[in-house]
Each structure stands twice: as structure tokens, then as C-alpha cells.
Design an enzyme around this catalytic site. Structure first.
Site, PDB file in Angstrom:
ATOM      1  CG  HIS A 161      -1.697   1.446   1.496  1.00 16.64           C
ATOM      2  ND1 HIS A 161      -2.596   2.011   0.447  1.00 16.64           N
ATOM      3  CD2 HIS A 161      -1.603   1.948   2.624  1.00 16.64           C
ATOM      4  CE1 HIS A 161      -3.243   3.057   0.954  1.00 16.64           C
ATOM      5  NE2 HIS A 161      -2.916   3.324   1.825  1.00 16.64           N
ATOM      6  CB  SER A 225      -2.227  -0.011  -3.449  1.00 15.34           C
ATOM      7  OG  SER A 225      -3.581   0.051  -1.948  1.00 15.34           O
TER       8      SER A 225
END
Length: 327
Positions: A161, A225
């Protein structure tokens, strides 16, 4: 900026402690590995080299699956600024499917681009601490990776992420200015204003969309992400609203499901301009400015400080006028 060292142990959740529904909660090997990485973040102090992690083959394989699938999606869904920076990270910072890049290398690259740097973090910080760090052009990044049993899901921020979603745009000057503006506004802000600023961060840096001509593209890290939500956000299923900080700051949002509402910015510069107007309505008895030479925030709370600031602006304006005459 060394004041950020006080955040090293102030995490809300995750880090070395995992919730019962975390995919790795019952995996003792994964938990030990998390603890090992978290301890490096816990002991890190400003000025030290950022911790280098020797990732295992299993961790690299998890990264490979995430990286490969997202990399294929970016040309269709990501904003132009993201697409400009990403190949530079591959060329300069070790981005690629075969290994997880090190935050030390990335941090040096970002600093050369926009002055932003990374520092390791154990887990989720309080909204105030997290936003305060952005004022210093510092982004806290986790270094552990999601559990290998489900590489396409994580209930928390992990290095996929952070490095794939957040990092690229911190190398873009206009986005960096937007992120820092949120951080500067958070310094000395009331709890209510912190909640509003954290919500604005959610609808920009995490789940923001932007216009590119007749198209809409993604720039939020929570989208860039996430395979499923990246595709979903750019369909007609959710509601798209023009970015307005006064509306975004009070908009409720879900955490564990796709967003029903996304805010669309005309550009990073326009979003920053609107954010500054919004910030001027906040009740704070002082103004602040970031000094990039000392990496410190100055409180403009005296006549001498304001006069010194005015002189520096005058000198910059003289330099600008001279440069324009020579063009």
C-alpha cells in the site's frame, strides 16, 4: 523534524499486535517476522540510516503477485503524474516484481524530487501525529507485508500500500504541496478540525480521483493499491462529486468496503488552492510556515518573525522579476 521521534511507539493498532480476523493472526512464524520488522521501526531515530529489510522469498513472492497485477492496471486507471513517476522509481529505486524496494533508497529519491522523506513506523498512528508529520514533508511507511495466504487483501496499510499506492506521487511537486498543506493545517488544530483534515486526506491522498480532459483517473493510494476498487471507482456505480473541502471534510465513509462516494479534483493545484481557502476558516490563533533549510516549522507569532518572513518573500520576488526579464 526530530520531534517526530516521539511518535515511534505511539501507534493505535496493528504493528506487532494483530486483530483476530487478520489473515496472519494464527500464524506464529508471520507474527514473529512482523515483530522483528516492527522493532526496527520502534528503535529508529532521525538521522540514522533507514532500516534495510532482508525480505524472505515468501515475502518477495507476495510482493511479486501484487506488483505484477497492479502494474498491468496502472496505464488504464492511474493519473498522468503517477504514470510519469513510476518508471523513474523502477529506474532509480529498485522497483520491480522480483524484490521489495528499500525505503532508504526511495527516501533519497523523494528528497531529491520534492523534499519529502520516509521514515519507518510500527503501525497506525493517531490522525494528529500522522498529519503533523506531513507538515515536515515526512511520510511514515510500514515495512512489513501482508500475509501470503491472501496477497490481494490486507486489513491495514502494508509496504504494498505504501510503496505502490502512496510513494509515487510524493515525487510530484504539486501533490507534495497538497499533502504538506494538509499537514501544516493540522499543527495546533482542534480535535474537530483534525477529524475534518483526516477526512480530507481520506478523500484525496487515499481515495482521490482527478480529471484529465474528458476522463477521470485515480490518484488515491487506497485505489492504486487495490485491484478491485481501482476498477470499481472509475465505473458509474459510485457517485462522483467535484472536490470541495468544506463538503469532503464532513462526508461519512466506510472503512471495510468500497467507497460509495469519491471526490474528483480538477488538478492538484486547484485542490491545494481550495484547501488553503478552507484552512483559512479554521480557528487557530497563529500561522505557520515550513523552513526547508532547517526542516522545521516556524510559528509566525511575533512582529520580528513576520518581518523576517516578509523580507524573504521580497527577496524571492526580486529574483523572480529578474528571471522574467531575462526570458
Amino acid at each position: 523534524v526530530s520531534d517526530l521521534d516521539t511518535f515511534s511507539e505511539k501507534v493505535l493498532e496493528m504493528g506487532e499486535e494483530l486483530s483476530s480476523d487478520h489473515p496472519g493472526a494464527k500464524d506464529p512464524v508471520y507474527r514473529r517476522r512482523r515483530l522483528e520488522i516492527v522493532q526496527m521501526a520502534k528503535t529508529y531515530r532521525t538521522g540514522q540510516p533507514l532500516p534495510r529489510i532482508e525480505y524472505t522469498e515468501q515475502e518477495r513472492d507476495t510482493w511479486r503477485q501484487v506488483y505484477t497485477r497492479l502494474r498491468e492496471m496502472y496505464p488504464k486507471y492511474a493519473c498522468r503524474e503517477f504514470l510519469h513517476v513510476f518508471p523513474l522509481l523502477e529506474q532509480n529505486c529498485g522497483y520491480g516484481p522480483d524484490d521489495i524496494p528499500q525505503i532508504e533508497d526511495i527516501s533519497k529519491f523523494l528528497k531529491d524530487c520534492t523534499g519529502f522523506t520516509l521514515r519507518p513506523v510500527m503501525g497506525l498512528l493517531t490522525p494528529r501525529d500522522f498529519l503533523n508529520s506531513l507538515a515536515f514533508r515526512v511520510f511514515h511507511s510500514t515495512q512489513y507485508i501482508r500475509h501470503h495466504s491472501d496477497p490481494y487483501y490486507t486489513p491495514e496499510p502494508d509496504c504494498c500500500h505504501e510503496l505502490l499506492g502512496h510513494v509515487p506521487l510524493f515525487a510530484d511537486p504539486n501533490f507534495a504541496e497538497l499533502a504538506q498543506e494538509i499537514g501544516l493545517a493540522s499543527l495546533g488544530a482542534s480535535d474537530d478540525d483534525i477529524e475534518k483534515l483526516a477526512t480530507i486526506f481520506w478523500f484525496t491522498a487515499e481515495f482521490g480521483l482527478c480529471r484529465e480532459g474528458a476522463d477521470v483517473r485515480a490518484y488515491g493510494a487506497g485505489l492504486l493499491s487495490s485491484f478491485g476498487e481501482l476498477e470499481y471507482a472509475l465505473t458509474e456505480k459510485p457517485e462522483h462529486r467535484s472536490f470541495d473541502p468544506s463538503h469532503a471534510s464532513t462526508q461519512k465513509y466506510p472503512i471495510t468496503e468500497y467507497q460509495p462516494i469519491y471526490f474528483v479534483a480538477d488538478s492538484f493545484r486547484d485542490a491545494t488552492s481550495k484547501l488553503r481557502e478552507f484552512n483559512s476558516t479554521m480557528r487557530r490563533p497563529f500561522q505557520v510556515r515550513y523552513n526547508p533549510y532547517t526542516q522545521s516549522v516556524e510559528v509566525l507569532d511575533s512582529k520580528d518573525k513576520v518581518q523576517h518572513f516578509a523580507r524573504s518573500i521580497r527577496n524571492e520576488m526580486q529574483l523572480l522579476a529578474s528571471a522574467l526579464e531575462q526570458i
